[in-house]
Scaffold this motif. Structure first.
Motif, PDB file in Angstrom:
ATOM      1  N   LYS A  50       0.830  -1.207   0.000  1.00  0.00           N
ATOM      2  CA  LYS A  50       0.000   0.000   0.000  1.00  0.00           C
ATOM      3  C   LYS A  50       0.864   1.258   0.000  1.00  0.00           C
ATOM      4  N   GLN A  51       1.912   1.237   0.799  1.00  0.00           N
ATOM      5  CA  GLN A  51       2.808   2.385   0.873  1.00  0.00           C
ATOM      6  C   GLN A  51       3.498   2.610  -0.480  1.00  0.00           C
ATOM      7  N   PHE A  52       3.917   1.521  -1.124  1.00  0.00           N
ATOM      8  CA  PHE A  52       4.553   1.617  -2.435  1.00  0.00           C
ATOM      9  C   PHE A  52       3.592   2.163  -3.476  1.00  0.00           C
ATOM     10  N   LEU A  53       2.356   1.685  -3.480  1.00  0.00           N
ATOM     11  CA  LEU A  53       1.371   2.112  -4.477  1.00  0.00           C
ATOM     12  C   LEU A  53       0.880   3.537  -4.252  1.00  0.00           C
ATOM     13  N   ASN A  54       0.933   4.014  -3.015  1.00  0.00           N
ATOM     14  CA  ASN A  54       0.494   5.376  -2.709  1.00  0.00           C
ATOM     15  C   ASN A  54       1.632   6.390  -2.774  1.00  0.00           C
ATOM     16  N   ASN A  55       2.799   5.972  -3.203  1.00  0.00           N
ATOM     17  CA  ASN A  55       3.951   6.849  -3.325  1.00  0.00           C
ATOM     18  C   ASN A  55       3.682   7.879  -4.417  1.00  0.00           C
ATOM     19  N   THR A  56       3.837   9.164  -4.080  1.00  0.00           N
ATOM     20  CA  THR A  56       3.516  10.216  -5.043  1.00  0.00           C
ATOM     21  C   THR A  56       4.448  10.195  -6.255  1.00  0.00           C
ATOM     22  N   ILE A  60       3.102   7.526  -8.569  1.00  0.00           N
ATOM     23  CA  ILE A  60       1.864   7.996  -9.195  1.00  0.00           C
ATOM     24  C   ILE A  60       2.174   8.992 -10.304  1.00  0.00           C
ATOM     25  N   LYS A  61       3.098   9.912 -10.070  1.00  0.00           N
ATOM     26  CA  LYS A  61       3.488  10.880 -11.105  1.00  0.00           C
ATOM     27  C   LYS A  61       4.095  10.171 -12.308  1.00  0.00           C
ATOM     28  N   ARG A  62       4.940   9.175 -12.082  1.00  0.00           N
ATOM     29  CA  ARG A  62       5.542   8.436 -13.192  1.00  0.00           C
ATOM     30  C   ARG A  62       4.475   7.713 -14.003  1.00  0.00           C
ATOM     31  N   ILE A  63       3.506   7.104 -13.331  1.00  0.00           N
ATOM     32  CA  ILE A  63       2.424   6.414 -14.030  1.00  0.00           C
ATOM     33  C   ILE A  63       1.595   7.410 -14.835  1.00  0.00           C
ATOM     34  N   GLN A  64       1.336   8.586 -14.268  1.00  0.00           N
ATOM     35  CA  GLN A  64       0.594   9.612 -15.002  1.00  0.00           C
ATOM     36  C   GLN A  64       1.354  10.032 -16.252  1.00  0.00           C
ATOM     37  N   TYR A  65       2.668  10.218 -16.142  1.00  0.00           N
ATOM     38  CA  TYR A  65       3.467  10.601 -17.310  1.00  0.00           C
ATOM     39  C   TYR A  65       3.461   9.504 -18.369  1.00  0.00           C
ATOM     40  N   VAL A  66       3.530   8.257 -17.949  1.00  0.00           N
ATOM     41  CA  VAL A  66       3.476   7.137 -18.897  1.00  0.00           C
ATOM     42  C   VAL A  66       2.129   7.112 -19.601  1.00  0.00           C
ATOM     43  N   LEU A  67       1.031   7.303 -18.858  1.00  0.00           N
ATOM     44  CA  LEU A  67      -0.299   7.317 -19.470  1.00  0.00           C
ATOM     45  C   LEU A  67      -0.457   8.479 -20.451  1.00  0.00           C
ATOM     46  N   ILE A  68       0.046   9.653 -20.090  1.00  0.00           N
ATOM     47  CA  ILE A  68      -0.018  10.804 -20.988  1.00  0.00           C
ATOM     48  C   ILE A  68       0.794  10.522 -22.250  1.00  0.00           C
ATOM     49  N   ALA A  69       1.992   9.953 -22.086  1.00  0.00           N
ATOM     50  CA  ALA A  69       2.831   9.619 -23.245  1.00  0.00           C
ATOM     51  C   ALA A  69       2.144   8.586 -24.139  1.00  0.00           C
ATOM     52  N   MET A  70       1.471   7.605 -23.536  1.00  0.00           N
ATOM     53  CA  MET A  70       0.758   6.596 -24.326  1.00  0.00           C
ATOM     54  C   MET A  70      -0.391   7.228 -25.105  1.00  0.00           C
ATOM     55  N   PHE A  71      -1.142   8.147 -24.471  1.00  0.00           N
ATOM     56  CA  PHE A  71      -2.227   8.839 -25.164  1.00  0.00           C
ATOM     57  C   PHE A  71      -1.687   9.641 -26.348  1.00  0.00           C
ATOM     58  N   VAL A  72      -0.609  10.391 -26.119  1.00  0.00           N
ATOM     59  CA  VAL A  72      -0.028  11.195 -27.194  1.00  0.00           C
ATOM     60  C   VAL A  72       0.471  10.286 -28.309  1.00  0.00           C
ATOM     61  N   LEU A  73       1.132   9.188 -27.954  1.00  0.00           N
ATOM     62  CA  LEU A  73       1.613   8.239 -28.953  1.00  0.00           C
ATOM     63  C   LEU A  73       0.458   7.621 -29.736  1.00  0.00           C
ATOM     64  N   LEU A  74      -0.613   7.285 -29.044  1.00  0.00           N
ATOM     65  CA  LEU A  74      -1.788   6.705 -29.700  1.00  0.00           C
ATOM     66  C   LEU A  74      -2.411   7.681 -30.690  1.00  0.00           C
ATOM     67  N   ILE A  75      -2.530   8.930 -30.292  1.00  0.00           N
ATOM     68  CA  ILE A  75      -3.095   9.945 -31.183  1.00  0.00           C
ATOM     69  C   ILE A  75      -2.162  10.179 -32.370  1.00  0.00           C
ATOM     70  N   ALA A  76      -0.852  10.252 -32.113  1.00  0.00           N
ATOM     71  CA  ALA A  76       0.113  10.447 -33.199  1.00  0.00           C
ATOM     72  C   ALA A  76       0.072   9.271 -34.175  1.00  0.00           C
ATOM     73  N   LEU A  77      -0.014   8.052 -33.655  1.00  0.00           N
ATOM     74  CA  LEU A  77      -0.096   6.875 -34.518  1.00  0.00           C
ATOM     75  C   LEU A  77      -1.378   6.900 -35.342  1.00  0.00           C
ATOM     76  N   ASP A  78      -2.477   7.303 -34.738  1.00  0.00           N
ATOM     77  CA  ASP A  78      -3.747   7.396 -35.459  1.00  0.00           C
ATOM     78  C   ASP A  78      -3.663   8.426 -36.584  1.00  0.00           C
ATOM     79  N   VAL A  79      -3.048   9.568 -36.320  1.00  0.00           N
ATOM     80  CA  VAL A  79      -2.881  10.592 -37.354  1.00  0.00           C
ATOM     81  C   VAL A  79      -1.964  10.076 -38.460  1.00  0.00           C
ATOM     82  N   TYR A  80      -0.866   9.423 -38.083  1.00  0.00           N
ATOM     83  CA  TYR A  80       0.059   8.868 -39.082  1.00  0.00           C
ATOM     84  C   TYR A  80      -0.645   7.851 -39.981  1.00  0.00           C
ATOM     85  N   LEU A  81      -1.427   6.968 -39.384  1.00  0.00           N
ATOM     86  CA  LEU A  81      -2.140   5.968 -40.171  1.00  0.00           C
ATOM     87  C   LEU A  81      -3.222   6.604 -41.042  1.00  0.00           C
ATOM     88  N   ALA A  82      -3.761   7.729 -40.599  1.00  0.00           N
ATOM     89  CA  ALA A  82      -4.802   8.404 -41.373  1.00  0.00           C
ATOM     90  C   ALA A  82      -4.245   9.034 -42.646  1.00  0.00           C
TER      91      ALA A  82
END
Length: 143
Positions: free
Chosen positions: A6-12, A15-37
């Motif tokens: 619990k302490q490990f999972l609640n580490n800020t 959490i920030k690293r996971i948020q950055y990874v999710l944001i990067a994945m969203f941007v990559l997904l959108i960029a890939l969609d535009v490239y394929l379009a």
């Protein structure tokens, strides 16, 4: 052991690293969609694949997208209406109702008869978002 987890999972920092990874994945997904379009192959974008699968009867996919979006982007700041287990059961029960009663086809037929074909996805996603907001959200920090 559970306390350390619990302490490990609640580490800020985690959490920030996971948020950055999710944001990067969203941007990559959108960029890939535009490239394929913009390439010369038709209907190979991620958006087209999702649209084609929802057109083929998987109306419930956009419902789950709405529920997941509500879970990821809106956290609870007050007492939840139901426990997480009951919320998951309600979420899946609504999905089963959509599948069993073929709600997707009914909504699609109604929308196409009234020339609102694109809005059928919005209805499904809105339903998923509402169910996700009411019954299936992650906990935020109390204010």
């Amino acid at each position: 052991m559970i306390q350390h987890l619990k302490q490990f999972l609640n580490n800020t920092h985690l959490i920030k690293r996971i948020q950055y990874v999710l944001i990067a994945m969203f941007v990559l997904l959108i960029a890939l969609d535009v490239y394929l379009a913009v390439d010369s192959i038709d209907n190979n974008t991620i958006s087209s694949i999702i649209k084609n699968n929802t057109d083929n009867g998987f109306f419930v996919l956009t419902y789950f997208w709405g529920a997941i979006a509500a879970n990821l982007f809106f956290t609870t700041r007050r007492l939840k209406l139901v426990s997480p287990t009951v919320g998951t059961i309600i979420l899946v029960a609504f999905a089963l109702i959509i599948i069993v009663f073929n709600i997707g086809e009914l909504v699609t037929d109604f929308m196409e008869d009234h020339y609102y074909g694109i809005y059928r996805y919005a209805i499904s996603m809105a339903l998923g978002s509402v169910v996700g907001l009411l019954f299936w959200r992650q906990e935020g920090k109390a204010v």
